[in-house]
Design a protein around this motif. Sequence first.
Motif, PDB file in Angstrom:
ATOM      1  N   GLY A 167     -15.989   2.960  -0.079  1.00 12.12           N
ATOM      2  CA  GLY A 167     -16.550   3.354   1.206  1.00 12.12           C
ATOM      3  C   GLY A 167     -15.491   3.972   2.104  1.00 12.12           C
ATOM      4  N   TYR A 168     -15.541   3.641   3.394  1.00  8.40           N
ATOM      5  CA  TYR A 168     -14.597   4.196   4.360  1.00  8.40           C
ATOM      6  C   TYR A 168     -13.298   3.383   4.325  1.00  8.40           C
ATOM      7  N   ALA A 169     -12.520   3.558   3.267  1.00  6.99           N
ATOM      8  CA  ALA A 169     -11.256   2.833   3.117  1.00  6.99           C
ATOM      9  C   ALA A 169     -10.255   3.746   2.445  1.00  6.99           C
ATOM     10  N   GLY A 170      -8.974   3.523   2.717  1.00  7.09           N
ATOM     11  CA  GLY A 170      -7.959   4.363   2.111  1.00  7.09           C
ATOM     12  C   GLY A 170      -6.572   3.979   2.568  1.00  7.09           C
ATOM     13  N   VAL A 171      -5.652   4.942   2.427  1.00  3.24           N
ATOM     14  CA  VAL A 171      -4.240   4.754   2.734  1.00  3.24           C
ATOM     15  C   VAL A 171      -3.821   5.826   3.733  1.00  3.24           C
ATOM     16  N   ALA A 172      -3.007   5.424   4.722  1.00  2.72           N
ATOM     17  CA  ALA A 172      -2.524   6.365   5.734  1.00  2.72           C
ATOM     18  C   ALA A 172      -1.025   6.185   5.923  1.00  2.72           C
ATOM     19  N   ALA A 173      -0.303   7.300   5.970  1.00  4.37           N
ATOM     20  CA  ALA A 173       1.132   7.273   6.242  1.00  4.37           C
ATOM     21  C   ALA A 173       1.371   7.246   7.744  1.00  4.37           C
ATOM     22  N   ASN A 174       2.598   6.985   8.133  1.00  3.41           N
ATOM     23  CA  ASN A 174       2.979   7.063   9.542  1.00  3.41           C
ATOM     24  C   ASN A 174       2.699   8.461  10.087  1.00  3.41           C
ATOM     25  N   PHE A 212       0.821  -1.219   0.000  1.00  4.40           N
ATOM     26  CA  PHE A 212       0.000   0.000   0.000  1.00  4.40           C
ATOM     27  C   PHE A 212       0.855   1.270   0.000  1.00  4.40           C
ATOM     28  N   GLU A 213       1.873   1.274  -0.866  1.00  2.00           N
ATOM     29  CA  GLU A 213       2.771   2.421  -0.934  1.00  2.00           C
ATOM     30  C   GLU A 213       2.366   3.444  -2.003  1.00  2.00           C
ATOM     31  N   THR A 214       1.265   3.194  -2.718  1.00  5.76           N
ATOM     32  CA  THR A 214       0.769   4.175  -3.676  1.00  5.76           C
ATOM     33  C   THR A 214      -0.684   4.513  -3.350  1.00  5.76           C
ATOM     34  N   PRO A 215      -1.061   5.793  -3.497  1.00  2.98           N
ATOM     35  CA  PRO A 215      -0.184   6.906  -3.850  1.00  2.98           C
ATOM     36  C   PRO A 215       0.790   7.220  -2.711  1.00  2.98           C
ATOM     37  N   ALA A 216       1.987   7.718  -3.050  1.00  2.00           N
ATOM     38  CA  ALA A 216       2.982   8.048  -2.033  1.00  2.00           C
ATOM     39  C   ALA A 216       2.548   9.320  -1.307  1.00  2.00           C
ATOM     40  N   LEU A 217       2.296   9.200  -0.008  1.00  2.00           N
ATOM     41  CA  LEU A 217       1.834  10.320   0.810  1.00  2.00           C
ATOM     42  C   LEU A 217       2.989  10.873   1.642  1.00  2.00           C
ATOM     43  N   THR A 234       4.657  12.095   5.119  1.00  2.00           N
ATOM     44  CA  THR A 234       4.488  11.656   6.503  1.00  2.00           C
ATOM     45  C   THR A 234       3.384  12.490   7.147  1.00  2.00           C
ATOM     46  N   GLY A 235       2.442  11.820   7.806  1.00  2.00           N
ATOM     47  CA  GLY A 235       1.308  12.501   8.415  1.00  2.00           C
ATOM     48  C   GLY A 235       0.086  12.596   7.525  1.00  2.00           C
ATOM     49  N   GLY A 236       0.198  12.131   6.278  1.00  2.00           N
ATOM     50  CA  GLY A 236      -0.930  12.239   5.362  1.00  2.00           C
ATOM     51  C   GLY A 236      -1.821  11.013   5.364  1.00  2.00           C
ATOM     52  N   TYR A 237      -3.039  11.172   4.890  1.00  2.00           N
ATOM     53  CA  TYR A 237      -3.940  10.042   4.657  1.00  2.00           C
ATOM     54  C   TYR A 237      -4.893  10.432   3.533  1.00  2.00           C
ATOM     55  N   GLN A 238      -5.456   9.431   2.880  1.00  2.00           N
ATOM     56  CA  GLN A 238      -6.361   9.688   1.764  1.00  2.00           C
ATOM     57  C   GLN A 238      -7.418   8.608   1.685  1.00  2.00           C
ATOM     58  N   TYR A 239      -8.678   9.023   1.658  1.00  2.00           N
ATOM     59  CA  TYR A 239      -9.779   8.102   1.403  1.00  2.00           C
ATOM     60  C   TYR A 239      -9.878   7.836  -0.100  1.00  2.00           C
ATOM     61  N   ASN A 240     -10.160   6.583  -0.447  1.00  2.00           N
ATOM     62  CA  ASN A 240     -10.529   6.181  -1.809  1.00  2.00           C
ATOM     63  C   ASN A 240      -9.610   6.752  -2.894  1.00  2.00           C
ATOM     64  N   PRO A 241      -8.294   6.543  -2.787  1.00  2.00           N
ATOM     65  CA  PRO A 241      -7.416   6.999  -3.869  1.00  2.00           C
ATOM     66  C   PRO A 241      -7.741   6.263  -5.162  1.00  2.00           C
ATOM     67  N   SER A 242      -7.555   6.950  -6.276  1.00  6.33           N
ATOM     68  CA  SER A 242      -7.845   6.356  -7.584  1.00  6.33           C
ATOM     69  C   SER A 242      -6.550   6.229  -8.382  1.00  6.33           C
ATOM     70  N   GLY A 243      -6.617   5.456  -9.472  1.00 10.29           N
ATOM     71  CA  GLY A 243      -5.467   5.296 -10.328  1.00 10.29           C
ATOM     72  C   GLY A 243      -4.345   4.478  -9.721  1.00 10.29           C
ATOM     73  N   VAL A 244      -4.671   3.600  -8.770  1.00  8.25           N
ATOM     74  CA  VAL A 244      -3.687   2.763  -8.088  1.00  8.25           C
ATOM     75  C   VAL A 244      -4.138   1.305  -8.194  1.00  8.25           C
ATOM     76  N   PRO A 245      -3.252   0.343  -7.895  1.00  7.52           N
ATOM     77  CA  PRO A 245      -3.628  -1.067  -8.103  1.00  7.52           C
ATOM     78  C   PRO A 245      -4.833  -1.533  -7.291  1.00  7.52           C
ATOM     79  N   TRP A 246      -4.973  -1.065  -6.056  1.00  7.06           N
ATOM     80  CA  TRP A 246      -6.112  -1.464  -5.227  1.00  7.06           C
ATOM     81  C   TRP A 246      -7.305  -0.558  -5.498  1.00  7.06           C
ATOM     82  N   THR A 247      -8.507  -1.109  -5.376  1.00  3.17           N
ATOM     83  CA  THR A 247      -9.740  -0.322  -5.422  1.00  3.17           C
ATOM     84  C   THR A 247     -10.243  -0.142  -3.996  1.00  3.17           C
ATOM     85  N   TYR A 248     -10.454   1.105  -3.607  1.00  2.00           N
ATOM     86  CA  TYR A 248     -10.904   1.439  -2.253  1.00  2.00           C
ATOM     87  C   TYR A 248     -12.354   1.891  -2.327  1.00  2.00           C
TER      88      TYR A 248
END
Length: 251
Positions: free
Chosen positions: A126-133, A103-108, A110-124
């Motif tokens: 509802g309440y799902a996304g990627v969070a950095a440290n 889950f390293e894309t999109p590259a955020l 430090t301190g960032g998070y994003q709900y439902n990023p698009s254009g990446v291998p995983w499909t997110y």
Amino acid sequence: GSASQSVTFPAGTYTFSFTAAQRGNYGPGDQTFQFKVDGAVISTFNNLTGTGYTTLTTSSITLTAGNHTLTFQGTDLNRGDNTVFINQLTINPQATGLNDSAFETPALATGGYQYNPSGVPWTYTGYAGVAANSSLFTVANPPAPQGNQVAFLQRNGTISQNVTFAAGTYTLSFFVAQRGNYQASLQTFEVLVGGNVVGTFNNQIGTSYVTLTTSSFKVTAGSHLVEFLGTDLNGGDNTVFLDQVTINPHP
């Protein structure tokens, strides 16, 4: 500083492993760095500490046959004259076509998070996304076990990816932790392959990352949907973090 090399690959999915250590005799802080393929960031390493060599593994990536450029790029986020040592790069062919296993894309940042990023291998969904440290999600948890980011399943959020398998029997393993800084109770979730439940996890506790493994499952050759589904059986605003999904051939 950076180091790069053009490497000829057969078509397939790969991860990259290497040993790394912080310089011991000089430096105001720890060096941070990224691993890139053809200029695209595959994994970010912002939390390596210690002068003893540690084995690190990148997220997975699917490559076409031909030449691809591998790059280690120093990022020096802590600023100053910081240095990291790298040794013994290994290219690891994977049995399946799983991409962005950590889950390293999109590259955020430090301190960032994003709900439902698009254009990446995983499909997110509802309440799902990627969070950095150190984000609002992860600030009360240890750093990501691999790289700098984790996926999150909040409430009934879902992440999924179509994965190409060779025919055979497999298990899925992954790191998981409950969110540390806010929970109504505990998040629950399921893992599905091709619409079939291969793992139900209703009793995972703790904010430190542990490794879980699904039951074994058989698939035919071809593409099958891999899903992580938040079930939130306890109700309320509950979140679980996921990292480093690995598909393991099973005897």
